[in-house]
Design a protein around this motif. Structure first.
Motif, short mmCIF file in Angstrom:
data_model
loop_
_atom_site.label_atom_id
_atom_site.label_comp_id
_atom_site.label_asym_id
_atom_site.label_seq_id
_atom_site.Cartn_x
_atom_site.Cartn_y
_atom_site.Cartn_z
N GLY A 106 -13.52 56.61 9.60
CA GLY A 106 -13.72 55.32 10.26
C GLY A 106 -13.76 54.12 9.34
N LEU A 107 -14.30 54.29 8.12
CA LEU A 107 -14.63 53.13 7.31
C LEU A 107 -13.96 53.11 5.94
CD1 LEU A 107 -18.46 53.01 8.10
CD2 LEU A 107 -16.59 51.89 9.33
N THR A 108 -13.03 54.01 5.70
CA THR A 108 -12.36 54.06 4.40
C THR A 108 -10.90 53.68 4.51
OG1 THR A 108 -13.85 55.79 3.57
CG2 THR A 108 -11.73 55.54 2.45
N ASP A 109 -10.46 52.76 3.66
CA ASP A 109 -9.04 52.41 3.57
C ASP A 109 -8.32 53.58 2.92
OD1 ASP A 109 -6.53 51.52 2.83
OD2 ASP A 109 -7.19 49.53 2.23
N VAL A 110 -7.54 54.30 3.72
CA VAL A 110 -6.93 55.54 3.25
C VAL A 110 -5.88 55.28 2.17
CG1 VAL A 110 -5.09 55.58 4.99
CG2 VAL A 110 -5.98 57.74 4.06
N TYR A 111 -5.36 54.06 2.09
CA TYR A 111 -4.29 53.75 1.13
C TYR A 111 -4.85 53.40 -0.25
CZ TYR A 111 -2.05 53.54 5.61
OH TYR A 111 -1.63 53.86 6.87
N ASN A 112 -5.97 52.69 -0.27
CA ASN A 112 -6.57 52.29 -1.54
C ASN A 112 -7.79 53.12 -1.92
OD1 ASN A 112 -4.97 49.75 -2.21
ND2 ASN A 112 -5.60 49.32 -0.10
N PHE A 116 -10.84 53.10 -0.86
CA PHE A 116 -12.15 52.48 -0.95
C PHE A 116 -12.59 51.98 0.43
CE2 PHE A 116 -9.40 49.05 -3.07
CZ PHE A 116 -9.12 48.36 -1.90
N HIS A 117 -13.87 51.65 0.52
CA HIS A 117 -14.49 51.26 1.78
C HIS A 117 -13.88 49.96 2.30
CE1 HIS A 117 -17.62 50.21 4.69
NE2 HIS A 117 -18.12 51.43 4.55
N MET A 118 -13.85 49.82 3.64
CA MET A 118 -13.31 48.61 4.26
C MET A 118 -14.07 47.36 3.80
SD MET A 118 -11.04 50.16 6.01
CE MET A 118 -10.34 48.97 7.12
N GLY A 119 -15.32 47.56 3.40
CA GLY A 119 -16.10 46.43 2.90
C GLY A 119 -15.54 45.83 1.63
N VAL A 120 -14.86 46.65 0.84
CA VAL A 120 -14.20 46.14 -0.37
C VAL A 120 -13.08 45.18 0.04
CG1 VAL A 120 -12.90 46.75 -2.44
CG2 VAL A 120 -14.79 48.21 -1.67
N CYS A 121 -12.37 45.54 1.10
CA CYS A 121 -11.32 44.65 1.63
C CYS A 121 -11.93 43.33 2.09
CB CYS A 121 -10.59 45.31 2.80
SG CYS A 121 -9.85 46.91 2.44
N ALA A 122 -13.10 43.42 2.73
CA ALA A 122 -13.78 42.21 3.19
C ALA A 122 -14.17 41.32 2.01
CB ALA A 122 -15.02 42.58 4.00
N GLU A 123 -14.64 41.95 0.94
CA GLU A 123 -14.99 41.18 -0.26
C GLU A 123 -13.77 40.47 -0.84
OE1 GLU A 123 -17.62 40.23 -1.52
OE2 GLU A 123 -19.24 41.69 -1.35
N ARG A 124 -12.63 41.14 -0.84
CA ARG A 124 -11.41 40.52 -1.37
C ARG A 124 -10.98 39.34 -0.50
NH1 ARG A 124 -7.43 45.01 -4.14
NH2 ARG A 124 -9.05 46.09 -5.33
N THR A 125 -11.16 39.48 0.81
CA THR A 125 -10.83 38.37 1.70
C THR A 125 -11.75 37.18 1.44
OG1 THR A 125 -9.99 39.85 3.42
CG2 THR A 125 -10.66 37.65 4.12
N ALA A 126 -13.04 37.46 1.25
CA ALA A 126 -14.00 36.40 0.97
C ALA A 126 -13.63 35.66 -0.31
CB ALA A 126 -15.40 36.97 0.86
N LYS A 127 -13.22 36.40 -1.32
CA LYS A 127 -12.83 35.79 -2.59
C LYS A 127 -11.56 34.96 -2.44
CE LYS A 127 -11.90 36.88 -7.45
NZ LYS A 127 -11.78 37.97 -8.46
N LYS A 128 -10.60 35.51 -1.72
CA LYS A 128 -9.31 34.84 -1.53
C LYS A 128 -9.49 33.51 -0.80
CE LYS A 128 -4.71 35.57 0.49
NZ LYS A 128 -3.83 36.56 1.20
N PHE A 129 -10.37 33.48 0.20
CA PHE A 129 -10.56 32.27 1.00
C PHE A 129 -11.77 31.46 0.53
CE2 PHE A 129 -7.81 34.77 3.66
CZ PHE A 129 -7.05 33.84 4.36
N GLN A 130 -12.40 31.92 -0.54
CA GLN A 130 -13.57 31.24 -1.10
C GLN A 130 -14.65 31.03 -0.03
OE1 GLN A 130 -11.73 27.71 -2.93
NE2 GLN A 130 -11.79 28.75 -4.91
#
Length: 421
Positions: free
Chosen positions: A177-183, A185-199
């Motif tokens: 449910g919560l792991t990005d199968v391609y990378n 890592f946890h979906m929360g890591v993706c959320a962190e990257r989005t936060a950084k990208k959009f400041q």
């Protein structure tokens, strides 16, 4: 076409903006017969992880929602031609959860069923598939919905030779449910990257989450009366029979601890915490979808019509912003603009998801998730897409347009535009 510029919908048919009225009789006969309507909509309360609803499996919760939606439609059970239910984590729930919901709700044994897994968009996708079936003339009455019991997802023990040193249990929630199968890592890591990208800062996310909790608390009575079918808790030797009528999660917040919560997925300069992300939950949602033909034949009063819908996909790591690519497809197909949408439901997988999509689409925050969202009431994965569509169908005012959008793991998103009748 009577002097108006035509627009092409997903069905491939053209329609005139003049026909976007509340009077069903203004549509040409064949088009009106094949228009998809939401006739009834309901859901169970959303339970916290391993709490009030943990004793129910996902199909058992789904049975409650489907049965209630069918009863609210006032249609004879023999009229239902299909049931589609979204469900993400299906380990140990038994064969075809949709079939269990259908038979549990008392629908005929001859009613076909399908379980859909599109991660968080699973529940919403059932509405889209059934609306397409109605547009194509394949059916007239069906049930859409979504279910999840995250409290009952098992741990996995991979089959095969036991390695030296022993076997390791795998948490099914995290793995499926919560792991990005391609990378990996946890979906929360993706959320962190989005936060950084959009400041988008930690403070912005915390403020959004706190506002979500406050909106959920302020609207709890209204939501309970309009959306929720109570869940009966049977008596045991230790407790009397009881009834769950309200969402559980929003009552568990402690605003005094918000600023002190540790970041989960990125320790240095992290922004995502347990407070500004959605939680693990249990719940089910369902709706009856009917064609214009069925509406007319049976004298039904629809809640809303399904105007258009779309999917979109981006890089898996960017899944939080995928809704911003699905919504424009709908606007282009219908000729509507952002300012034509009176109410938005964007699923709060993380606070940063909604903040980023509002920024990309230039949406007025006052129109988004007016009763709170997944951060404050919970996110049973397979259920949420259905819940937010039902929210629009129940709470919009006559004639208004509402847009529901939800991102899903793997970089996908689904969106649906409805108009209140």
């Amino acid at each position: 076409m009577i002097g108006h510029k035509s627009i092409r919908l997903l069905s491939g048919r053209k329609f005139c903006p003049k026909w976007q009225t509340l009077s069903m009789s203004t549509l040409p006969g064949n088009q009106e017969e094949r228009q998809a309507y939401i006739v009834s909509a309901t859901r169970t309360p959303i339970g916290s992880f391993r709490s009030q609803l943990a004793q129910f499996t996902a199909p058992q919760l789904g049975t409650i929602a489907v049965k209630s939606a069918v009863e609210k439609s006032s249609l004879n059970k023999e009229m239902f031609e299909e049931v589609q239910i979204g469900n993400v984590m299906q380990a140990m729930v038994g064969q075809d959860p949709a079939r269990q919901c259908s038979l549990g709700a008392g629908l005929p044994i001859t009613t076909p069923t399908t379980t859909v897994n599109k991660v968080c968009a699973s529940g919403m996708k059932t509405y889209m598939i059934l609306a397409q079936a109605i547009q194509c003339g394949h059916l007239d009455v069906a049930v859409a919905g979504g279910i999840e019991s995250m409290s009952n997802v098992p741990f996995y023990l991979p089959r095969g030779e036991v390695p030296y040193g022993g076997a390791k249990l795998i948490d099914g929630i995290v793995y499926d449910g919560l792991t990005d199968v391609y990378n990996k890592f946890h979906m929360g890591v993706c959320a962190e990257r989005t936060a950084k990208k959009f400041q988008i800062t930690r403070q912005e996310q915390d403020d959004f989450a706190i506002n979500s909790y406050r909106k959920a608390a302020d609207s709890a009575k209204l939501v309970s009366s309009m959306e929720i079918t109570p869940v009966e808790i049977p008596a045991t030797k230790k407790q009397q029979a009881s009834q769950v009528t309200d969402d559980e999660e929003y009552n568990r917040v402690d605003f005094n601890k918000f600023a002190r919560l540790a970041t989960v997925f990125q320790k240095e300069d992290g922004t995502v915490t347990a407070g500004n992300a959605s939680t693990l939950n249990d719940g089910a949602s369902a709706a009856v979808i009917a064609s214009g033909k069925a509406v007319k034949q049976h004298g039904l009063t629809p809640l809303a019509r399904i105007v258009a819908f779309a999917d979109a996909s981006v890089d898996p790591v960017d899944f939080p912003v995928a809704p911003a690519y699905a919504v424009p497809k709908i606007l282009q197909r219908t000729g509507l603009k952002i300012e034509d949408i009176a109410m938005w439901e964007i699923n709060e997988a993380f606070s940063v998801v909604v903040l980023a999509n509002m920024r990309m689409l230039k949406i007025d925050p006052a129109l988004v998730n007016i009763h709170g969202g997944a951060v404050s009431i919970g996110h049973p994965l397979g259920m949420s897409g259905s819940r937010i569509v039902n929210k629009l169908a129940l709470h919009l005012r006559s004639g208004q347009y509402g847009m529901a959008a939800i991102c899903n793991g793997g970089g996908g998103a689904s969106a649906i535009l409805v108009q209140k009748m």
